[in-house]
Scaffold this motif. Structure first.
Motif, PDB file in Angstrom:
ATOM      1  N   PHE A 136       0.959  -1.188  -0.105  1.00 31.44           N
ATOM      2  CA  PHE A 136      -0.142   0.016   0.041  1.00 31.44           C
ATOM      3  C   PHE A 136       0.743   1.283   0.056  1.00 31.44           C
ATOM      4  CE2 PHE A 136      -2.527   3.286   2.345  1.00 31.44           C
ATOM      5  CZ  PHE A 136      -3.380   3.643   1.390  1.00 31.44           C
ATOM      6  N   VAL A 140       0.665   4.150  -2.822  1.00 30.63           N
ATOM      7  CA  VAL A 140       0.422   5.542  -2.724  1.00 30.63           C
ATOM      8  C   VAL A 140       1.482   6.549  -3.349  1.00 30.63           C
ATOM      9  CG1 VAL A 140       0.190   7.323  -0.838  1.00 30.63           C
ATOM     10  CG2 VAL A 140      -1.022   5.056  -0.543  1.00 30.63           C
ATOM     11  N   ALA A 245      -7.984  -2.219  -4.936  1.00 29.39           N
ATOM     12  CA  ALA A 245      -8.565  -2.285  -3.596  1.00 29.39           C
ATOM     13  C   ALA A 245      -8.700  -3.654  -3.074  1.00 29.39           C
ATOM     14  CB  ALA A 245      -9.783  -1.361  -3.388  1.00 29.39           C
ATOM     15  N   LEU A 248      -4.884  -5.024  -2.270  1.00 36.90           N
ATOM     16  CA  LEU A 248      -4.295  -4.568  -1.248  1.00 36.90           C
ATOM     17  C   LEU A 248      -4.999  -4.827   0.024  1.00 36.90           C
ATOM     18  CD1 LEU A 248      -3.156  -0.878  -2.618  1.00 36.90           C
ATOM     19  CD2 LEU A 248      -1.776  -2.913  -2.242  1.00 36.90           C
ATOM     20  N   SER A 249      -6.367  -5.005   0.099  1.00 41.24           N
ATOM     21  CA  SER A 249      -7.237  -5.186   1.446  1.00 41.24           C
ATOM     22  C   SER A 249      -6.830  -6.674   1.953  1.00 41.24           C
ATOM     23  CB  SER A 249      -8.362  -4.864   1.150  1.00 41.24           C
ATOM     24  OG  SER A 249      -9.072  -5.788   0.153  1.00 41.24           O
ATOM     25  N   ARG A 255      -9.165  -2.898   6.149  1.00 40.24           N
ATOM     26  CA  ARG A 255      -8.206  -2.440   5.146  1.00 40.24           C
ATOM     27  C   ARG A 255      -8.813  -1.869   3.871  1.00 40.24           C
ATOM     28  NH1 ARG A 255      -3.223  -6.698   4.948  1.00 40.24           N
ATOM     29  NH2 ARG A 255      -2.301  -6.530   6.865  1.00 40.24           N
ATOM     30  N   TYR A 256      -9.910  -2.705   3.661  1.00 40.40           N
ATOM     31  CA  TYR A 256     -10.592  -2.410   2.059  1.00 40.40           C
ATOM     32  C   TYR A 256     -11.142  -1.019   2.310  1.00 40.40           C
ATOM     33  CZ  TYR A 256     -13.787  -2.154  -1.965  1.00 40.40           C
ATOM     34  OH  TYR A 256     -14.438  -1.846  -3.139  1.00 40.40           O
ATOM     35  N   ILE A 259      -8.468   1.613   2.375  1.00 41.25           N
ATOM     36  CA  ILE A 259      -7.782   1.974   0.778  1.00 41.25           C
ATOM     37  C   ILE A 259      -8.962   2.723  -0.038  1.00 41.25           C
ATOM     38  CG2 ILE A 259      -7.190   0.501  -1.130  1.00 41.25           C
ATOM     39  CD1 ILE A 259      -6.109  -1.399   1.043  1.00 41.25           C
ATOM     40  N   SER A 260     -10.207   2.191   0.371  1.00 42.60           N
ATOM     41  CA  SER A 260     -11.370   2.722  -0.583  1.00 42.60           C
ATOM     42  C   SER A 260     -11.399   4.195  -0.311  1.00 42.60           C
ATOM     43  CB  SER A 260     -12.702   1.985  -0.476  1.00 42.60           C
ATOM     44  OG  SER A 260     -12.397   0.710  -0.744  1.00 42.60           O
ATOM     45  N   TRP A 262      -9.047   6.467   0.676  1.00 39.77           N
ATOM     46  CA  TRP A 262      -7.774   6.859   0.234  1.00 39.77           C
ATOM     47  C   TRP A 262      -8.095   6.906  -1.348  1.00 39.77           C
ATOM     48  CZ3 TRP A 262      -3.926   9.932  -0.245  1.00 39.77           C
ATOM     49  CH2 TRP A 262      -3.076   9.806  -1.291  1.00 39.77           C
ATOM     50  N   LEU A 263      -8.551   6.046  -1.935  1.00 36.79           N
ATOM     51  CA  LEU A 263      -8.829   6.075  -3.428  1.00 36.79           C
ATOM     52  C   LEU A 263      -9.746   7.294  -3.718  1.00 36.79           C
ATOM     53  CD1 LEU A 263      -8.688   2.388  -4.564  1.00 36.79           C
ATOM     54  CD2 LEU A 263      -7.093   4.046  -5.375  1.00 36.79           C
TER      55      LEU A 263
END
Length: 320
Positions: A136, A140, A245, A248-249, A255-256, A259-260, A262-263
């Motif tokens: 991750f 980024v 996503a 990486l999760s 985590r999902y 990450i989501s 962040w996206l």
């Protein structure tokens, strides 16, 4: 047993395919092989033409929307070789790539499951030689162009001769068929990416190793159709984001969500950036296309839709 099953997916692009197949025939002489080409959304005229031009190739017609993993798996499930060589159609061999990859892997320890070549672009400049682990953090940093997997300092990248890497390149790699079969082939949850990174990660966790022979070189033209964007990017970008996503999760809900989120935030930033850049240009331009893709990421990333469902939704919209 056949030594190698060569698996190629081609999306109705004869310019790519002819060059690729001709180079296989010219430079593969020491090993026995079969060639399985997935003819993805081919016109009737083109499928008839290639069957006449390459009678030694087995063509598998794929006439509905499928991603990279699904299309490759159509052929991989029919593979009879000891090894599978997964190959992009926009590649060309200028040396006996397959012969030398087989020779390499057969002289490596039994826990080596994959061997890949070094790659160059069409003009001969360097493209890739091994890939480091993807996290991750690196994801980024890569989004902000602060990390480049081919320029990072890593024992997995840009070494000389035969060396261990972490991630394979999905565009060209030789893998032991028995290992690939036991893994269930490519993970079809991923539509465009990161199926190759997910495969590499699974191999490493299972105790297998991926290697590169830097002395074996393959030319990768990356589509041979220029680098300009098309409206199809408005469908591929959200599908890619969803796939990333998921990967990486690692199956963990918290985590999902992180990450989501962040996206989503990054997509807002990207949308504003691309929208401003597109204002002074005639539409549709690349920044305009990217801005629509950014919006589609926002609309999709927190939904329950799969990468394939996301792609179909936005692909259908641009075809209307």
């Amino acid at each position: 047993m056949i030594d190698v099953s060569i698996v190629i997916v081609c999306m109705n692009n004869l310019k790519n395919l002819y060059l690729c197949l001709e180079s296989i025939e010219k430079y593969t002489n020491k090993v026995t092989y079969e060639t399985l080409v997935v003819a993805y959304l081919f016109s009737k005229e083109n499928i008839e033409k290639v069957k006449v031009s390459f009678p030694w190739v087995s063509f598998i017609e794929s006439n509905e929307i499928r991603g990279f993993s699904e299309n490759n798996n159509l052929a991989l499930r029919q593979a009879k070789g000891k090894y599978c060589f997964v190959l992009n159609d926009d590649t060309e061999m200028k040396m006996p790539v397959i012969d030398r990859l087989v020779e390499t892997i057969e002289n490596l320890p039994a826990d080596v499951a994959v061997v890949s070549p070094r790659s160059v672009f069409g003009d001969g400049t360097f493209q890739s030689c091994g890939r480091p682990k993807y996290t991750f953090r690196t994801f980024v940093l890569q989004q902000f162009k602060l990390w480049n997997e081919q320029k990072t300092k890593s024992a997995y990248v840009n070494q000389k001769g035969v060396f261990q890497t972490y991630n394979l390149w999905g565009a060209f790699f030789l893998i032991k068929t028995a290992v690939f079969r036991n893994m269930g082939w490519f993970d079809e949850r991923y539509f465009f990416c990161p199926e190759d990174i997910a495969l590499s990660d699974s191999l490493n966790k299972m105790g297998y190793k991926c290697y590169v022979n830097a002395n074996i070189v393959i030319t990768h033209y990356e589509g041979m159709s220029g680098k300009s964007l098309s409206m199809i990017q408005t469908a591929t970008r959200p599908a890619q984001a969803k796939g990333m996503a998921i990967y990486l999760s690692q199956g963990k809900s918290y985590r999902y969500i992180i990450i989501s989120v962040w996206l989503c935030l990054f997509s807002i930033f990207q949308f504003l950036f691309h929208s401003v850049k597109s204002l002074s240009k005639k539409k549709p331009n690349e920044d305009y296309i990217l801005s629509i893709g950014d919006i589609n990421v926002l609309r999709s990333i927190l939904t329950s839709k799969t990468p394939k469902e996301i792609f179909i939704k936005y692909y259908s919209a641009i075809r209307q």
